[in-house]
Structures are given as structure tokens and as C-alpha cells.
Design a protein around this motif. Sequence first.
Motif, mmCIF file in Angstrom:
data_model
loop_
_atom_site.group_PDB
_atom_site.id
_atom_site.type_symbol
_atom_site.label_atom_id
_atom_site.label_comp_id
_atom_site.label_asym_id
_atom_site.label_seq_id
_atom_site.Cartn_x
_atom_site.Cartn_y
_atom_site.Cartn_z
ATOM 1 N N ARG A 47 0.861 -1.189 0.000
ATOM 2 C CA ARG A 47 0.000 0.000 0.000
ATOM 3 C C ARG A 47 0.893 1.234 0.000
ATOM 4 N NH1 ARG A 47 -2.940 -2.503 4.621
ATOM 5 N NH2 ARG A 47 -4.539 -3.812 3.692
ATOM 6 N N GLU A 50 3.927 1.867 2.485
ATOM 7 C CA GLU A 50 4.503 0.648 3.061
ATOM 8 C C GLU A 50 5.884 0.386 2.465
ATOM 9 O OE1 GLU A 50 0.854 -2.231 4.438
ATOM 10 O OE2 GLU A 50 1.521 -2.388 2.371
ATOM 11 N N THR A 142 -7.325 3.121 0.743
ATOM 12 C CA THR A 142 -6.282 2.461 -0.043
ATOM 13 C C THR A 142 -6.840 1.272 -0.826
ATOM 14 O OG1 THR A 142 -5.753 1.181 1.923
ATOM 15 C CG2 THR A 142 -4.321 3.040 1.443
ATOM 16 N N ASP A 143 -8.028 0.819 -0.474
ATOM 17 C CA ASP A 143 -8.568 -0.379 -1.114
ATOM 18 C C ASP A 143 -9.866 -0.034 -1.852
ATOM 19 O OD1 ASP A 143 -6.590 -2.199 -0.115
ATOM 20 O OD2 ASP A 143 -7.546 -2.042 1.837
#
Length: 203
Positions: A47, A50, A142-143
Motif C-alpha cells: 500500500r 509501506e 487504499t482499497d
Amino acid sequence: MTRKKERGQLIVLSGPSGVGKSTVIAELLGQRDNIYFSVSYTTRQPRVGEQNGVNYNFVSREEFERMIAADELLEFAEYVHNYYGTSLKLIQEKLSAGIDVLLDIEVQGAAKVRERCPDALFIFIIPPSFEELSRRLHRRNTDSEDVIAGRLEKARQEFREIPKYDYLVINDKVSNAVEEIAAILTAAECRVPNRSHMLAQFA
Ligand code: 5GP
């Protein structure tokens, strides 16, 4: 006073995606010495923000399947179409060196650790409500909607496993959750077998 133990404590922390585990863990690691966070292997995409080797070791499906075949993993699971797993070698080294090891893993992996390492501490972390979990997953931004729906459905299944855990921590506020986990770890450290090295002088 030295608090070094002969063997580290294995700690399994589970909780649904979006509950805020990473934040709680980062805060906990900042407060306590002698604890190592096991960086998992995963086939999912990183993500934003990360880092490889810090949040996860990001690997291909081929590499992950090689690790399974070579028996390099303490446990692994498939979660929302990706593999996640814990490398065995590093955690064994840390535990033997008297360092506690923290695993952030989902419930299928935790079940495997329960079989292989019954002395581990099993902690489940929940949000204050299901609605709050949904809000947090959306806020993370993020998703995709599909992925979020999959994670919420997964969360419902995971909550059914809570009775198998030793402790339940509520992440209403990060500082409260960290305080509760720290209390659990301190209590575990005070158990007589963990202090046996202190006893000889009192015999
Ligand atoms: P995320 O994709 O949100 O980072 O993680 C998804 C889920 O995979 C979380 O519940 C997390 O605890 C779990 N997970 C992370 N690493 C591992 C691992 O090494 N093994 C298993 N079984 N689950 C993991």
C-alpha cells in the motif's frame, strides 16, 4: 535490574483488517524493549507508504510457494486472494536469545501457531463497533469497494474465532489498546516459569 529471560515469549496478535493493529504495534514497540516484530511475507501489493522489509517482505507467488515447499514458514494462510506467512528461522533465533516475538497474523495462521506453539500468548483486538471498522477501512482510502467488502465479510468470520484467544483488547483509542497489551505482557513476564532464573538465590 536485568530482566533478561532464558526464552522469549511468542505473542500472537490477531484482529480484523482495519482495526488499527499496525498503529497499536508501532506504539507498543516504541514503549517496550526486548520485543521483536516478525515481519511477515506476503504476495499482496504494497500500500502507499509501506516499505519492503519494514511492514512486510513483499514477494511473488512463486517465491512464496517455494518457501512453503521448503518448509521455511511457521505458518501461512491465504487471505483475500493473497498469501501471508511467518518465517520460522528468525523467530526461533529471537526466542532462543530471550527476546519476545510479536506476530500480527490472522485467525487461520493463529490456529496453526496454537497447534505448534501452545505456550504462545493469543490476543485478539477488536474495534469498538462493526460500524467503526467499516468507517476505518473507508477512511484508509487504499482499497477498492470490493476489497473493503471482502475484508468486512472476513472480519465477521474472524470474530467467531475470538473464544479461542486468551485476551480481548478493544481499540477504541490507540493508547488504551497499547496499555492493555502492555499489561498482558507484563503479567506474562511475571509468571513463575519466566522468573525461574531468579529463584536459585532464594533457595
Ligand atoms: P493486511 O493486508 O491488511 O496487511 O493484512 C491482512 C491480514 O493478514 C491481517 O489480518 C494480518 O494480521 C494478516 N497477516 C499478516 N501477516 C500474516 C502472516 O504472516 N500470517 C498470517 N496467517 N496472517 C498474516
